[in-house]
Scaffold this motif. Structure first.
Motif, PDB file in Angstrom:
ATOM      1  N   LEU A  71       0.828  -1.204   0.000  1.00  0.00           N
ATOM      2  CA  LEU A  71       0.000   0.000   0.000  1.00  0.00           C
ATOM      3  C   LEU A  71       0.864   1.256   0.000  1.00  0.00           C
ATOM      4  O   LEU A  71       0.576   2.217  -0.721  1.00  0.00           O
ATOM      5  CB  LEU A  71      -0.919  -0.004   1.222  1.00  0.00           C
ATOM      6  CG  LEU A  71      -1.943   1.133   1.322  1.00  0.00           C
ATOM      7  CD1 LEU A  71      -2.871   1.105   0.116  1.00  0.00           C
ATOM      8  CD2 LEU A  71      -2.747   1.007   2.607  1.00  0.00           C
ATOM      9  N   VAL A  72       1.934   1.246   0.772  1.00  0.00           N
ATOM     10  CA  VAL A  72       2.847   2.391   0.807  1.00  0.00           C
ATOM     11  C   VAL A  72       3.442   2.622  -0.573  1.00  0.00           C
ATOM     12  O   VAL A  72       3.503   3.755  -1.062  1.00  0.00           O
ATOM     13  CB  VAL A  72       3.970   2.160   1.844  1.00  0.00           C
ATOM     14  CG1 VAL A  72       5.060   3.226   1.690  1.00  0.00           C
ATOM     15  CG2 VAL A  72       3.411   2.207   3.253  1.00  0.00           C
ATOM     16  N   ILE A  73       3.868   1.550  -1.226  1.00  0.00           N
ATOM     17  CA  ILE A  73       4.490   1.670  -2.554  1.00  0.00           C
ATOM     18  C   ILE A  73       3.482   2.166  -3.589  1.00  0.00           C
ATOM     19  O   ILE A  73       3.798   3.035  -4.417  1.00  0.00           O
ATOM     20  CB  ILE A  73       5.083   0.310  -2.982  1.00  0.00           C
ATOM     21  CG1 ILE A  73       6.239  -0.071  -2.061  1.00  0.00           C
ATOM     22  CG2 ILE A  73       5.553   0.358  -4.438  1.00  0.00           C
ATOM     23  CD1 ILE A  73       6.755  -1.480  -2.260  1.00  0.00           C
ATOM     24  N   ILE A  74       2.260   1.624  -3.548  1.00  0.00           N
ATOM     25  CA  ILE A  74       1.224   2.021  -4.502  1.00  0.00           C
ATOM     26  C   ILE A  74       0.900   3.511  -4.390  1.00  0.00           C
ATOM     27  O   ILE A  74       0.632   4.191  -5.387  1.00  0.00           O
ATOM     28  CB  ILE A  74      -0.050   1.173  -4.294  1.00  0.00           C
ATOM     29  CG1 ILE A  74       0.187  -0.259  -4.766  1.00  0.00           C
ATOM     30  CG2 ILE A  74      -1.245   1.778  -5.032  1.00  0.00           C
ATOM     31  CD1 ILE A  74      -0.967  -1.191  -4.484  1.00  0.00           C
ATOM     32  N   LEU A  78       1.022   9.256  -5.593  1.00  0.00           N
ATOM     33  CA  LEU A  78       0.145  10.266  -5.013  1.00  0.00           C
ATOM     34  C   LEU A  78       0.926  11.161  -4.057  1.00  0.00           C
ATOM     35  O   LEU A  78       0.723  12.384  -4.040  1.00  0.00           O
ATOM     36  CB  LEU A  78      -1.006   9.586  -4.263  1.00  0.00           C
ATOM     37  CG  LEU A  78      -1.997  10.521  -3.554  1.00  0.00           C
ATOM     38  CD1 LEU A  78      -2.687  11.431  -4.563  1.00  0.00           C
ATOM     39  CD2 LEU A  78      -3.028   9.712  -2.771  1.00  0.00           C
ATOM     40  N   ALA A  79       1.828  10.556  -3.294  1.00  0.00           N
ATOM     41  CA  ALA A  79       2.661  11.337  -2.382  1.00  0.00           C
ATOM     42  C   ALA A  79       3.531  12.324  -3.148  1.00  0.00           C
ATOM     43  O   ALA A  79       3.680  13.491  -2.747  1.00  0.00           O
ATOM     44  CB  ALA A  79       3.538  10.406  -1.542  1.00  0.00           C
ATOM     45  N   LYS A  80       4.082  11.877  -4.272  1.00  0.00           N
ATOM     46  CA  LYS A  80       4.918  12.765  -5.083  1.00  0.00           C
ATOM     47  C   LYS A  80       4.094  13.901  -5.665  1.00  0.00           C
ATOM     48  O   LYS A  80       4.557  15.046  -5.752  1.00  0.00           O
ATOM     49  CB  LYS A  80       5.580  11.973  -6.212  1.00  0.00           C
ATOM     50  CG  LYS A  80       6.582  12.806  -7.004  1.00  0.00           C
ATOM     51  CD  LYS A  80       7.363  11.963  -7.990  1.00  0.00           C
ATOM     52  CE  LYS A  80       8.419  12.805  -8.698  1.00  0.00           C
ATOM     53  NZ  LYS A  80       9.218  11.999  -9.660  1.00  0.00           N
ATOM     54  N   THR A  86       9.000  11.307  -3.158  1.00  0.00           N
ATOM     55  CA  THR A  86       8.571  10.009  -2.641  1.00  0.00           C
ATOM     56  C   THR A  86       9.410   9.597  -1.431  1.00  0.00           C
ATOM     57  O   THR A  86       9.252   8.492  -0.918  1.00  0.00           O
ATOM     58  CB  THR A  86       8.692   8.924  -3.722  1.00  0.00           C
ATOM     59  OG1 THR A  86      10.061   8.857  -4.176  1.00  0.00           O
ATOM     60  CG2 THR A  86       7.791   9.235  -4.909  1.00  0.00           C
ATOM     61  N   LEU A  87      10.306  10.477  -1.003  1.00  0.00           N
ATOM     62  CA  LEU A  87      11.183  10.173   0.118  1.00  0.00           C
ATOM     63  C   LEU A  87      10.890  11.095   1.301  1.00  0.00           C
ATOM     64  O   LEU A  87      10.375  12.188   1.125  1.00  0.00           O
ATOM     65  CB  LEU A  87      12.659  10.327  -0.291  1.00  0.00           C
ATOM     66  CG  LEU A  87      13.146   9.414  -1.425  1.00  0.00           C
ATOM     67  CD1 LEU A  87      14.573   9.779  -1.808  1.00  0.00           C
ATOM     68  CD2 LEU A  87      13.058   7.952  -1.015  1.00  0.00           C
ATOM     69  N   ILE A  93       3.722  10.311   5.206  1.00  0.00           N
ATOM     70  CA  ILE A  93       2.475  10.703   5.869  1.00  0.00           C
ATOM     71  C   ILE A  93       1.276  10.491   4.950  1.00  0.00           C
ATOM     72  O   ILE A  93       0.208  10.062   5.412  1.00  0.00           O
ATOM     73  CB  ILE A  93       2.563  12.164   6.327  1.00  0.00           C
ATOM     74  CG1 ILE A  93       3.465  12.264   7.568  1.00  0.00           C
ATOM     75  CG2 ILE A  93       1.186  12.752   6.633  1.00  0.00           C
ATOM     76  CD1 ILE A  93       3.816  13.677   7.970  1.00  0.00           C
ATOM     77  N   ILE A  94       1.440  10.771   3.666  1.00  0.00           N
ATOM     78  CA  ILE A  94       0.334  10.586   2.710  1.00  0.00           C
ATOM     79  C   ILE A  94      -0.088   9.126   2.677  1.00  0.00           C
ATOM     80  O   ILE A  94      -1.276   8.792   2.809  1.00  0.00           O
ATOM     81  CB  ILE A  94       0.755  11.050   1.301  1.00  0.00           C
ATOM     82  CG1 ILE A  94       1.243  12.510   1.313  1.00  0.00           C
ATOM     83  CG2 ILE A  94      -0.405  10.867   0.323  1.00  0.00           C
ATOM     84  CD1 ILE A  94       0.213  13.496   1.787  1.00  0.00           C
ATOM     85  N   SER A  95       0.879   8.235   2.519  1.00  0.00           N
ATOM     86  CA  SER A  95       0.579   6.802   2.452  1.00  0.00           C
ATOM     87  C   SER A  95       0.023   6.284   3.768  1.00  0.00           C
ATOM     88  O   SER A  95      -0.947   5.520   3.792  1.00  0.00           O
ATOM     89  CB  SER A  95       1.855   6.028   2.086  1.00  0.00           C
ATOM     90  OG  SER A  95       2.343   6.417   0.819  1.00  0.00           O
TER      91      SER A  95
END
Length: 222
Positions: A71-74, A78-80, A86-87, A93-95
């Motif tokens: 889920l974090v990777i998927i 969206l986080a970017k 992505t780091l 926090i988004i994931s």
């Protein structure tokens, strides 16, 4: 304990607490309304919307069925899109927030369903609107259970931050992997575990205290 170890643990603790605090707030803001929606829109609820209930329930089940690491990777794209990277803690926090919100929503749903139906019927018979029933009956009556549920969710978020640390989120999870495991530093590994245990125990104690305080006040006025 060496100065470098203290510095590493302090930095990791700050990053973890930051991620947990912000993620918990966002998960709360998302999870509570969704949990309420699941209850009021269900069959026999105060505002039945069965199609909406099924769609929301399906989405929650899909998200909850995914392993946390996947889920974090998927959610990294969206986080970017939101934070531009992505780091780091902000991307994590988004994931973490999106991953934790469905779990919290189910906890809220279960807590609200514990409220005696007779109290809801009494409010309806007095002409209370659905929003009034939610604000004055459902949420207040379920509050101790909700507090305990939120406590469980926050502890789950702590574990989520440790997993996110494996992909560059920072925090104690990243510290344990990069220094404790990969560099064979047992002192770092033990230090991170001890701090995480202290954080979890502290949150559990605070949550239990708040829930008991609410119960005592409610029984006092009943």
């Amino acid at each position: 304990m060496s100065n470098d170890l203290i510095g590493l643990l302090l930095t990791g603790t700050k990053e973890t607490l930051y991620m947990v605090f912000i993620s918990s707030i966002i998960a709360f803001l998302l999870g509570v309304p969704i949990g309420v929606l699941l209850v009021v829109s269900d069959k026999g609820g105060i505002f039945p919307l069965l199609k909406v209930n099924k769609i929301v329930g399906f989405i929650i089940n899909v998200i909850r069925s995914m392993p946390e690491m996947i889920l974090v990777i998927i959610l990294l794209p969206l986080a970017k899109l939101i934070v531009g990277t992505t780091l780091g803690a902000n991307a994590a926090i988004i994931s973490i927030s999106i991953g934790s919100a469905p779990f919290l929503a189910r906890i809220i749903e279960n807590s609200l369903k514990e409220v005696e139906f007779g109290k809801i019927e009494a409010a309806e018979s007095m002409g209370a609107a659905p929003l009034e029933i939610i604000k004055k009956v459902l949420l207040p009556e379920a509050l101790p259970s909700i507090v305990r549920g939120i406590t469980i969710a926050i502890i789950g978020i702590i574990g989520f931050t440790a997993i996110a640390g494996a992909i560059g989120a920072g925090g104690l999870g990243s510290l344990a992997i990069r220094f404790g495991y990969q560099r064979f530093r047992t002192d770092v590994l033990i230090g991170t575990v001890v701090i995480l245990v202290v954080i979890v125990q502290s949150i559990q104690l605070i949550g239990d205290f708040i829930a008991r305080s609410i119960n005592r006040k409610r029984f006092k006025f009943e």
